[in-house]
Design an enzyme around this catalytic site. Structure first.
Site, mmCIF file in Angstrom:
data_model
loop_
_atom_site.group_PDB
_atom_site.id
_atom_site.type_symbol
_atom_site.label_atom_id
_atom_site.label_comp_id
_atom_site.label_asym_id
_atom_site.label_seq_id
_atom_site.Cartn_x
_atom_site.Cartn_y
_atom_site.Cartn_z
ATOM 1 N N TYR A 283 0.645 -1.193 0.064
ATOM 2 C CA TYR A 283 0.037 0.179 0.094
ATOM 3 C C TYR A 283 0.887 1.295 0.132
ATOM 4 O O TYR A 283 0.605 2.128 -0.930
ATOM 5 C CB TYR A 283 -0.869 -0.118 1.340
ATOM 6 C CG TYR A 283 -1.788 1.274 1.643
ATOM 7 C CD1 TYR A 283 -2.475 1.611 0.489
ATOM 8 C CD2 TYR A 283 -1.674 1.917 2.533
ATOM 9 C CE1 TYR A 283 -3.456 2.803 0.737
ATOM 10 C CE2 TYR A 283 -2.249 3.317 2.886
ATOM 11 C CZ TYR A 283 -3.070 3.434 1.999
ATOM 12 O OH TYR A 283 -3.949 4.537 2.205
ATOM 13 N N LYS B 55 1.335 3.868 -3.171
ATOM 14 C CA LYS B 55 1.142 5.260 -3.014
ATOM 15 C C LYS B 55 2.454 6.386 -3.140
ATOM 16 O O LYS B 55 2.046 7.342 -3.705
ATOM 17 C CB LYS B 55 0.353 5.655 -1.546
ATOM 18 C CG LYS B 55 -0.997 5.102 -1.600
ATOM 19 C CD LYS B 55 -2.009 5.863 -2.267
ATOM 20 C CE LYS B 55 -3.376 5.214 -2.295
ATOM 21 N NZ LYS B 55 -4.567 6.225 -2.974
#
Length: 257
Positions: free
Chosen positions: A169, A173
């Site tokens: 994650y 990002k």
């Protein structure tokens, strides 16, 4: 837009989105829904995209109740064929997109780096990084040809402060942050690219770990409410940020990273 030639404008004029068309992915709930409704309140027409058509349609009805036009599109924003269909549907309906918000994403925890499956890794990268890359490229190309536009990507402070169990994650990002800077250069000066980096927010997906009223380990002692993301989203979408591109704005109540 020749800002200098126009002279000073009021804050209301700077933040006015009348006549603009905004495409918001992940727009059916949480921060995406708040941004979509915030843009509608500022005068924009809104395309609401997520995987569930009925959820998108519900937000579209809210936009229409505010006096705006709306389009609900069911699309998986990690799949390039569905992204291309989303873009075509948006331009078929409105003829343009002035504002793109890459908000769709997922943040699953993994038991450990070793136990992270390839399927999970690929799903996170597809939705959080690969999809926004393609959607931004498609829309910004048309924006540049039309003379202008603003692309806003919703990232996370987790990309700035990565934690165990959220490696894919955080990495996806961080990649989103990086391509925003690259695109800002590629599509300048007509199209601006900026990033909002939220911290913890009280939404339906955070209800298991973020209880309103309970003190949180940030300087403001609480997490944010969805409406508190809207001013940042309005700033980057509007003429208020006409001289801002390639920037990252943290909205996290956290203080120093």
């Amino acid at each position: 837009m020749d800002v200098a030639a126009e002279g000073p404008r009021t804050p209301a004029e700077l933040f006015d989105l009348s006549g603009k068309v905004a495409l918001v992915t992940g727009g059916s709930r949480g921060l995406g829904r708040a941004i979509a409704l915030g843009y509608a309140a500022a005068g924009a027409d809104v395309i609401v995209a997520s995987r569930k058509l009925d959820a998108c349609a519900a937000v579209a009805r809210e936009v229409e109740a505010m006096g705006g036009r709306a389009l609900a599109v069911a699309a998986h924003c990690g799949k390039w064929d569905e992204i291309e269909r989303l873009v075509e549907a948006s331009y078929d309906r409105f003829g343009k997109v002035d504002i793109l918000v890459n908000n769709a994403g997922m943040s699953p925890a993994a038991p450990s780096s070793l136990e992270t499956s390839e399927a999970l890794f690929d799903k996170v990268i597809a939705l959080n990084f690969k999809g926004p890359f393609r959607l931004s490229a498609l829309v910004a190309t048309r924006m540049k040809a039309a003379g202008g536009g603003s692309v806003i990507s919703v990232s996370t402070t987790g990309a700035l402060r990565p934690m165990p169990m959220f490696g894919p994650y955080a990495g996806s990002k961080a990649g989103l942050n990086a391509i925003s800077v690259a695109f800002a250069q590629e599509f300048a000066p007509e199209v601006r690219f900026n990033v909002i980096s939220p911290g913890g927010f009280y939404t339906d997906i955070s209800k298991d770990w973020a209880e309103p009223g309970k003190e949180q380990p940030v300087l403001l002692k609480r997490f944010g409410y969805p409406g508190e993301i809207v001013t940042a989203a309005l700033y980057f979408a509007s003429d208020a940020s006409s001289y801002t591109t390639g920037a990252l704005l943290r909205v996290d109540g956290l203080g120093q990273v």
